[in-house]
Design an enzyme around this catalytic site. Structure first.
Site, PDB file in Angstrom:
ATOM      1  N   GLU A  34     -15.531   6.782  -4.030  1.00 40.58           N
ATOM      2  CA  GLU A  34     -14.176   7.515  -4.441  1.00 40.58           C
ATOM      3  C   GLU A  34     -14.374   8.183  -5.699  1.00 40.58           C
ATOM      4  OE1 GLU A  34     -11.575   4.003  -2.716  1.00 40.58           O
ATOM      5  OE2 GLU A  34     -12.355   3.399  -4.502  1.00 40.58           O
ATOM      6  N   HIS A  78      -7.281   3.112   2.335  1.00 42.46           N
ATOM      7  CA  HIS A  78      -7.200   1.615   1.505  1.00 42.46           C
ATOM      8  C   HIS A  78      -7.721   0.558   2.798  1.00 42.46           C
ATOM      9  CE1 HIS A  78      -5.937  -1.740  -1.006  1.00 42.46           C
ATOM     10  NE2 HIS A  78      -5.019  -2.152  -0.067  1.00 42.46           N
ATOM     11  N   GLU A 100      -8.121  -2.568   3.098  1.00 40.42           N
ATOM     12  CA  GLU A 100      -7.135  -3.734   3.363  1.00 40.42           C
ATOM     13  C   GLU A 100      -6.078  -3.578   4.463  1.00 40.42           C
ATOM     14  OE1 GLU A 100      -8.355  -2.958   0.530  1.00 40.42           O
ATOM     15  OE2 GLU A 100      -9.047  -4.519  -0.392  1.00 40.42           O
ATOM     16  N   HIS A 129      -8.427   0.782  -9.766  1.00 38.76           N
ATOM     17  CA  HIS A 129      -9.760   1.382  -9.282  1.00 38.76           C
ATOM     18  C   HIS A 129     -10.903   1.444 -10.492  1.00 38.76           C
ATOM     19  CE1 HIS A 129      -8.161   2.424  -5.324  1.00 38.76           C
ATOM     20  NE2 HIS A 129      -9.182   2.742  -5.219  1.00 38.76           N
ATOM     21  N   ASP A 158      -6.140   5.683  -3.586  1.00 37.11           N
ATOM     22  CA  ASP A 158      -6.014   5.667  -2.007  1.00 37.11           C
ATOM     23  C   ASP A 158      -4.868   6.363  -1.537  1.00 37.11           C
ATOM     24  OD1 ASP A 158      -8.156   3.861  -2.731  1.00 37.11           O
ATOM     25  OD2 ASP A 158      -7.082   2.117  -1.784  1.00 37.11           O
ATOM     26  N   HIS A 184     -15.599   0.031  -3.807  1.00 35.75           N
ATOM     27  CA  HIS A 184     -14.329   0.289  -4.661  1.00 35.75           C
ATOM     28  C   HIS A 184     -14.460   0.846  -6.092  1.00 35.75           C
ATOM     29  CE1 HIS A 184     -10.227  -0.700  -5.297  1.00 35.75           C
ATOM     30  NE2 HIS A 184     -10.632  -1.135  -6.528  1.00 35.75           N
ATOM     31  N   GLU A 221      -3.363   0.662  -6.535  1.00 31.61           N
ATOM     32  CA  GLU A 221      -4.274  -0.534  -6.777  1.00 31.61           C
ATOM     33  C   GLU A 221      -5.514  -0.033  -7.857  1.00 31.61           C
ATOM     34  OE1 GLU A 221      -7.482  -0.482  -3.498  1.00 31.61           O
ATOM     35  OE2 GLU A 221      -7.721  -2.720  -3.932  1.00 31.61           O
TER      36      GLU A 221
END
Lengths: 258, 258, 258, 258, 258, 258
Positions: free
Chosen positions: A183, A121, A123, A37, A46, A178, A35
């Site tokens: 992170e 992650h 989701e 970032h 992730d 995010h 994904e």
């Protein structure tokens, strides 16, 4: 005698079997995604982060880390920018559910009875829930009734005191973390060579209306793909996060699996 | 200007997009498994090896390597010892088909039109075929008609001359090269720290009747889990394999994607 | 007393039940396809041949032959010319897996414990494997643990001595025996009225690169649809094949089901 | 020039293609089952009969007959005695739907635009409906909008005048014509060697309450498995049925496909 | 002229068609569940409330309300007490995804282009996301590209000012508002005859560790099934909630669908 | 003591549990559809009517009524006019099968052992059969072997004497009783405010050829969407229907569940 590795797939099968057959050794399965970032971080954040938390927790509790899931569920606009970004590479819900269900049943076949999903992650969350529920159903059909699962996302272990240190100017919620301080700090500490903080785009925290629209409207997401600015990220904050989250994960495993 | 990495997931999305959006840059997707490989090798051999071939080929042809599939289809007795071994951790056919279908469609969404599946686990083969067929069908429904796939298993590029060098005492077929000279030589060259040749079990090449039985009969498989002896494996043979297979893969990509 | 038929579906149910309820009588299920087999042969070769082998083996071992599957998995370019040919009529992998899974579970419900899949279409192979694995899983859930499956493709019983007689000028592998000497000889012996050898197209054995491409490239396949020339086929070779394969199948069933 | 066969699978692909590519030649697909039909008839009645009607209709309208589906949906107690009988061998609904969907799409790929499902097993009916609906949806996605389907069960063409001749003592509805006069008369005419009328069990027409129960109660079904007595069946009635049903099917195809 | 009803299913089809065919009239689909809501409330709270919000919003924006989904996804321990409670009656994730996908595609077939999912059960959220994503994909395949979805849960429109009025002693988050002040106040206002506040069990707000366990541990949930006390619920708070949430939903629809 | 409600979802869970846990209390699940019913009736006729029959039967036998399924299988041309009508909003077969399978298993989890499906939409019939069969299979895997299902459609309880009263000018079969005297009379009695008999379109009973065509041909269906004229419907006929069908349903439940 120290074990040479906590990564199950780095072991030869007789060594693995020796550890797993009794059922007590926890298996930790990192679940990630590919994904975007933001401009300053790679697309496997992730995967890298839950794998590292799994490794640290496994060291502490005598567990084993399974190979990570390298793809995850579709990026949601309010927590990952949206799945329309180039680079974000996602599975349908059913694909993730079925693959995870298969894998956990295999570890149970090997003898494992204590399994932990280490999610990186957001989701993935509800599809993990469904996968575990279906796996437990099938294990029940196979007359196996003593399997326990702990499902966690590492950031949920950050406590209020740490939040105040990490976000001295105010915390806007994990949803929009995010590609932000959380992170980025962890990546700066663990994989600084993969972070280009100079490419990070500063912007106000993303705000969204209290509903979703589909197809997603790209202009709702900051153009960089991050939902909050990573500019305040530091390797020191990464240390703090590693400590507090690992400690929390270890306690969870000890509480539930002993 | 040299690219800093060929691993797509190590890139920030704008850099990735820059390369992919034109459609010409091939995406190479390694497909592996978590599968026992005898007493002397770890269980992610089938991930490490195709990822390395994908990396080498991507360097040569200007491609990008996607995150590997870390789990694959069930181990077959005649080519992987059987799925009953502890440690072997496999997906149902439909789970693999659907996950791979999802992922290749995502790369096409990003702009890619040339995709290559680099397989490292024999049993994945027909489920790759099905995944690609279903993906092409759905891409067709989405009015995308210009996607090309190359599907390969790296060992299929070993030529007769190389076989004679690798197996001076006779070659018994790729089927039983599970944990044998092929994979062990490559691992000795690439990841010697993960190989314990001293633990390797010498045995005659496995032989099977011309049919399968289910449930599999464990006594048909050598107890070590390997199907042919790895004792003749050397890092030098690994070099030879790396060279001949990489060359073959590169030529395939050049022939098909130019 | 000789049985009047070995075809289960030609029997009234009380007669069938009488034979099946004890569990020992093997059920042989032919799996075929509707697939082009060149200019000189009909499209149900892959149904007719395994049905005949099943019949002969059933006669020998006291088994019963189930109705054949008349459609199979998609034709692969390197073993069946490719699924793009007109006439070739195929199932998705999941459709074949599920239908076969259903059918074998029904025979088990009737009492059968020894089942044999007699495959006549190479591409079915891995989907048979998956169907059997899923059926065994569900039977296990239903607390039925004593079912055994033998899965075979009839050509795998051709031994080296026979190969030398069949292919005096050299054998190029079963892969390209699509519409070639093997199948044509059997059809000449069993169904000469369905063969038009004068329409057969002579061509060199098909050669393919060591990888697959999708969408398939029609010009890789000889225009006739066969992969090797059937010109050397004879009814006498058909006799040889019938004998050696039936003998092998019978031995397999006797070895595994007694 | 007369065609040598109406069975598509008996043709070589170039001959088949020649007929199908224009789209006008109807493809007739027989759908059957493996289902008990009492003590006096074999278990593939539902395959043999629609295949014969398809053959006769194809002769008349210039159509082609596809290979029959040899297995069908589960036997319902009120129309087939119930699926608990030994010998009855059935598919789940989804398995039948998907297999039929696949096959009809393949015929459309070959060029066919007029397809007819010739059903011989009542319980298949709604799963045919679903398969056709899903196939039309997918064909629509593939931008193919000119395919027409006729779906029929042969007995629905028996008119009132014929019913009076067939059942001079009163007709009890098609529902319970399972193994009764209808099917037995046709079999006596077409396959007398497969009928043992002396084994037929005479019993009053089955009656059922106006609801279903699951699990089915075996004592609701006559022990023979038939739902009405076949004793009045004759080959002459078979002739009548062949004539009236074939005529009706031919007219349906002419009306809809011209 | 006022419409006689906003409930689509209360209309005859010509009246419905008149409104829907232009595409502008929004269709609002309530999604609920059958789920325990403590000792004081019935199990269809999650159906009644979103249906009422849908009705009010439809009145304001000229929309139509579709029949509600009366069953939803499994109750999660931290937001609904857990699916182990008697009475809670839930769907698998895939079942909900597919049913919702089907229904929204049907409304699009009728002509609707603006659809709103009005969710009343937190656990449905991600399966709604997946259903909409799959529906948009299939609509895209069908060359329909102008459909817009708004997905909302009514409680997300409660603003900070209202929270302070509703929870003067402190708000503990929507997660644990299961059977608490929010839902109970709305039910007291809308369906007082279905509420037995005297049966409500007072307890401290539920607290959970920062991870989930499966199988769920019943002792983590208050024995009543509620996660926070409903004792402070009043019909007046229900009025406030109706006003603020309806206003928010109406604005969302106006902003997105005009 | 009289129960305050027979609707399970109107009860708090402890009251529900009290009734269900013993297993004897029947659960009645109404299955409907959203389907056009002509110019004179709303689109949820097939939900309202079976729910009312379930309610009445539950009152008599001490059962509970579950929330109705508000959407059902696709409308068939010969029994519902065809699915092409605006307003008709249907599920795929698999969606209905899976949702119903899930729900009945949940009621069994609660303790119920006697379940009744009260169908109000003809086209649901075979998908109910499949759902129940799959549910029984999974319950069997879960070692639950004592569940009984009654499946019924309310109109099947109308006896010959009633038919003569309802249709003094001749009865044309239940098939075409779509929006006709049966449903309209019941609605006139139960929900007169939802019926606009003045809008009803008089037409001759629909007639169809003895086969189906797909895509459906709209001109086969009367333009109003009804298949027989509702002009002779009266509330008094509704009374008769309520009485005879309720009586029949009650008897069925008493016969099967005692």
């Amino acid at each position: 005698m120290p074990r040479s590795t906590v990564f199950a797939a780095e072991m030869a099968w007789p060594d693995y079997q020796e550890q797993v057959k009794g059922g007590d050794v926890p298996i930790l399965i990192p679940l990630g995604s590919m994904e975007q970032h933001g401009h300053h971080m790679p697309m496997h954040v992730d995967v890298l982060l839950p794998t590292e938390f799994a490794r640290r927790a496994a060291e502490e509790v005598g567990g084993l880390v399974a190979p990570p899931f390298t793809y995850g569920y579709k990026s949601h606009q309010k927590s990952g920018g949206g799945n329309f970004f180039p680079g974000t590479t996602s599975l349908d819900g059913a694909s993730l559910v079925n693959a995870l269900k298969d894998v956990v049943k295999e570890f149970v076949r090997h003898g494992a009875r204590n399994l932990c999903i280490v999610n990186g992650h957001f989701e993935n969350s509800w599809f993990i829930t469904e996968a575990i529920d279906l796996a437990l159903r099938e294990l029940d059909w196979a007359d196996i009734h003593d399997v326990k699962f702990v499902v966690l996302s590492y950031w949920d272990f950050v406590d209020q005191a740490s939040i105040e240190k990490l976000y001295p100017n105010g915390f806007h919620g994990w949803d929009i973390e995010h590609g932000g301080v959380l992170e980025t700090s962890l990546m700066l500490r663990l994989h600084p060579e993969l972070v280009s903080l100079q490419n990070a785009v500063e912007h106000a925290p993303a705000t969204f209306p209290p509903y979703d629209v589909y197809p997603a409207k790209p202009d709702w997401t900051p153009a960089s793909g991050t939902l909050s600015s990573p500019k305040e990220a530091t390797a020191e904050k990464g240390d703090l996060l590693l400590e507090v989250c690992t400690k929390g994960i270890v306690k969870a495993l000890q509480d539930e699996f002993s």
